[in-house]
Enzyme design. Structure first.
Site, PDB file in Angstrom:
ATOM      1  N   SER A 126      31.090 -32.989 -83.007  1.00 56.98           N
ATOM      2  CA  SER A 126      32.136 -31.819 -82.699  1.00 56.98           C
ATOM      3  C   SER A 126      32.892 -32.197 -81.614  1.00 56.98           C
ATOM      4  CB  SER A 126      31.483 -30.427 -82.555  1.00 56.98           C
ATOM      5  OG  SER A 126      32.402 -29.625 -81.988  1.00 56.98           O
ATOM      6  N   TYR A 151      26.486 -24.713 -78.277  1.00 60.21           N
ATOM      7  CA  TYR A 151      26.728 -25.241 -79.529  1.00 60.21           C
ATOM      8  C   TYR A 151      27.345 -26.909 -79.223  1.00 60.21           C
ATOM      9  CZ  TYR A 151      29.578 -26.965 -83.681  1.00 60.21           C
ATOM     10  OH  TYR A 151      29.995 -27.546 -84.559  1.00 60.21           O
TER      11      TYR A 151
HETATM   12  N1  LIG Z   1      34.589 -26.977 -89.599  1.00 63.22           N
HETATM   13  C1  LIG Z   1      34.828 -27.448 -88.493  1.00 63.22           C
HETATM   14  O1  LIG Z   1      36.082 -27.290 -87.884  1.00 63.22           O
HETATM   15  C2  LIG Z   1      33.865 -28.265 -87.706  1.00 63.22           C
HETATM   16  C3  LIG Z   1      34.296 -28.672 -86.332  1.00 63.22           C
HETATM   17  C4  LIG Z   1      33.424 -29.392 -85.633  1.00 63.22           C
HETATM   18  C5  LIG Z   1      32.306 -29.664 -86.309  1.00 63.22           C
HETATM   19  N2  LIG Z   1      31.886 -29.119 -87.509  1.00 63.22           N
HETATM   20  C6  LIG Z   1      30.410 -29.519 -87.883  1.00 63.22           C
HETATM   21  O2  LIG Z   1      30.509 -30.221 -89.106  1.00 63.22           O
HETATM   22  C7  LIG Z   1      29.300 -29.648 -90.060  1.00 63.22           C
HETATM   23  C8  LIG Z   1      29.899 -28.825 -91.355  1.00 63.22           C
HETATM   24  O3  LIG Z   1      30.484 -27.886 -90.730  1.00 63.22           O
HETATM   25  P1  LIG Z   1      31.272 -26.725 -91.750  1.00 63.22           P
HETATM   26  O4  LIG Z   1      32.558 -26.238 -91.329  1.00 63.22           O
HETATM   27  O5  LIG Z   1      31.172 -27.356 -93.080  1.00 63.22           O
HETATM   28  O6  LIG Z   1      30.159 -25.495 -91.654  1.00 63.22           O
HETATM   29  P2  LIG Z   1      29.530 -24.811 -92.632  1.00 63.22           P
HETATM   30  O7  LIG Z   1      28.531 -23.427 -92.028  1.00 63.22           O
HETATM   31  O8  LIG Z   1      30.345 -24.123 -93.777  1.00 63.22           O
HETATM   32  O9  LIG Z   1      28.272 -25.714 -93.622  1.00 63.22           O
HETATM   33  C9  LIG Z   1      26.957 -25.916 -93.109  1.00 63.22           C
HETATM   34  C10 LIG Z   1      26.105 -25.723 -94.167  1.00 63.22           C
HETATM   35  O10 LIG Z   1      24.685 -25.975 -93.665  1.00 63.22           O
HETATM   36  C11 LIG Z   1      23.895 -25.312 -94.165  1.00 63.22           C
HETATM   37  N3  LIG Z   1      22.634 -25.042 -93.327  1.00 63.22           N
HETATM   38  C12 LIG Z   1      22.644 -24.657 -91.934  1.00 63.22           C
HETATM   39  N4  LIG Z   1      21.358 -24.710 -91.279  1.00 63.22           N
HETATM   40  C13 LIG Z   1      20.527 -25.144 -92.376  1.00 63.22           C
HETATM   41  C14 LIG Z   1      19.344 -25.729 -92.158  1.00 63.22           C
HETATM   42  N5  LIG Z   1      18.470 -25.506 -91.497  1.00 63.22           N
HETATM   43  N6  LIG Z   1      18.779 -26.261 -93.456  1.00 63.22           N
HETATM   44  C15 LIG Z   1      19.573 -26.324 -94.627  1.00 63.22           C
HETATM   45  N7  LIG Z   1      20.934 -26.270 -94.499  1.00 63.22           N
HETATM   46  C16 LIG Z   1      21.457 -25.605 -93.570  1.00 63.22           C
HETATM   47  C17 LIG Z   1      24.733 -23.695 -94.133  1.00 63.22           C
HETATM   48  O11 LIG Z   1      24.113 -22.901 -95.071  1.00 63.22           O
HETATM   49  C18 LIG Z   1      25.942 -24.252 -94.680  1.00 63.22           C
HETATM   50  O12 LIG Z   1      26.298 -23.956 -95.965  1.00 63.22           O
HETATM   51  C19 LIG Z   1      28.421 -28.706 -89.033  1.00 63.22           C
HETATM   52  O13 LIG Z   1      27.609 -29.705 -88.576  1.00 63.22           O
HETATM   53  C20 LIG Z   1      29.625 -28.348 -88.107  1.00 63.22           C
HETATM   54  O14 LIG Z   1      28.790 -28.132 -86.762  1.00 63.22           O
HETATM   55  C21 LIG Z   1      32.550 -28.513 -88.123  1.00 63.22           C
END
Ligand SMILES: NC(=O)c1ccc[n+]([C@@H]2O[C@H](COP(=O)([O-])OP(=O)(O)OC[C@H]3O[C@@H](n4cnc5c(N)ncnc54)[C@H](O)[C@@H]3O)[C@@H](O)[C@H]2O)c1
Length: 318
Positions: A126, A151
């Site tokens: 991130s 985070y």
């Molecule tokens: N969306 C953004 O702007 C952004 C920015 C920086 C980093 N990220 C990272 O990208 C990745 C995806 O983000 P996103 O926006 O799609 O988030 P999101 O929350 O929509 O997707 C994450 C998914 O992982 C699942 N999950 C969480 N913990 C789990 C576990 N222990 N076992 C199984 N499933 C689990 C959740 O149910 C969810 O569906 C994450 O790692 C997030 O930290 C996202």
């Protein structure tokens, strides 16, 4: 077959969908937790389940034994780990839940990648790892970075563990530092989505630092294109790479607000606040030279265009 964790999440869903459309076989894992509206995750999953090449396991990755048992007899070319507990503000309120999930899920899946001799391990990091770094735009080469949120710290820890796995076991690791990803089927906890909901309900929105905030908003389709380029990258032996995945052009928070107002057709009721919440930073700005050069990737979608696409979807859903 490609294993995608967090496949019912925002980025995981879009990535899975794009890969299924080009006939890739996907095994998706998600625990469908209720961090935000679970029906959104279930609806994303419903669409993925329409493809015969998609298989789904409802698993919690913090449970090593169960996860390993389910995947041990499967062959994967690549593992893409997107599951995590996101949210800078959530991590301020729930530090141990964030660390428990983000460290254990990551450690378990990278260990499984090692045991299964995976060719490529791609994982979500991130822009939060940069914290309040002075040098702008944020560069992958900057070793002075220090996250200021729990985070961000969890994501930087993942990168350090990946680096050691890569060195010790020749596991090819690719950490992707995403910058504020947005779009249809997005996350309701993120500003663009929660602002749209408040606009619909005529509720006030709060703009911190008197709206003097900037984010390098990156549209979901551009992010998916970048991940696919990494999946297709050749000659990756002995790799431990970090890539910024950001548009490289920060937008003012006010521009997000104007763009939403224009598309939603309703003025916001704005409450200006002087302070910045703990862990948040004033500006994110991705230096994307590395990804442009190595992957020949360039972002295609401006904030205004991306918000138009988001609002088109949002109006149908709400
Ligand atoms: N969306 C953004 O702007 C952004 C920015 C920086 C980093 N990220 C990272 O990208 C990745 C995806 O983000 P996103 O926006 O799609 O988030 P999101 O929350 O929509 O997707 C994450 C998914 O992982 C699942 N999950 C969480 N913990 C789990 C576990 N222990 N076992 C199984 N499933 C689990 C959740 O149910 C969810 O569906 C994450 O790692 C997030 O930290 C996202």
């Amino acid at each position: 077959m490609i294993l995608i964790t967090g496949c019912a999440g925002f980025i995981g869903y879009h990535l899975s969908l794009r890969l299924l459309k080009i006939n890739k076989k996907i095994l998706g894992i998600d625990n469908l937790n209720s961090y935000y509206d679970k029906t959104l995750k279930i609806d994303r999953l419903k669409q993925l389940k329409k493809f015969k090449n998609f298989k789904f396991f409802n698993l919690d990755l913090t449970d090593y034994k169960k996860t390993y048992k389910n995947v041990k007899n499967k062959f994967f070319s690549t593992i893409i780990h997107l599951a995590a507990q996101p949210g800078v503000r959530y991590s301020f309120l729930n530090p141990s839940l964030t660390l428990y999930n983000n460290l254990n899920s990551f450690n378990n899946i990278i260990e499984i990648s090692r045991l299964k001799n995976i060719k490529k391990f791609i994982y979500a990091s991130s822009s939060s790892v940069y914290g309040e770094v002075k040098k702008i735009p944020f560069s992958e080469n900057d070793i002075s970075i220090k996250p200021i949120s729990i985070y961000g710290a969890s994501k930087l820890s993942n990168e350090i563990i990946a680096s050691a796995y890569s060195k010790n076991y020749k596991l090819n690791c690719f950490g992707l530092r995403f910058f504020t990803v947005y779009g249809p089927y997005g996350r309701p906890d993120m500003a663009y989505y929660s602002f749209a909901l408040k606009n619909l309900r005529n509720q006030k929105i709060e703009l911190y630092n008197n709206a003097n905030m900037f984010r390098d908003f990156t549209y979901i389709d551009d992010v998916v294109s970048a991940i696919i380029k990494i999946i297709n990258l050749k000659n990756t032996s002995n790799s431990n790479q970090i890539f910024n995945i950001g548009k490289g052009k920060p937008d003012k928070l006010k521009d997000l607000v104007y763009s939403l107002e224009k598309r939603l057709g309703n003025k916001f009721n704005i409450y200006y606040k002087k302070f910045i919440p703990k862990g948040d930073i004033k500006k994110t700005y991705s230096n994307n030279k590395k990804i442009r050069q190595i992957l020949k990737w360039s972002p295609k979608v401006s904030l205004d265009k991306g918000i138009e696409k988001f609002v088109y979807w949002f109006k149908k859903r709400h």
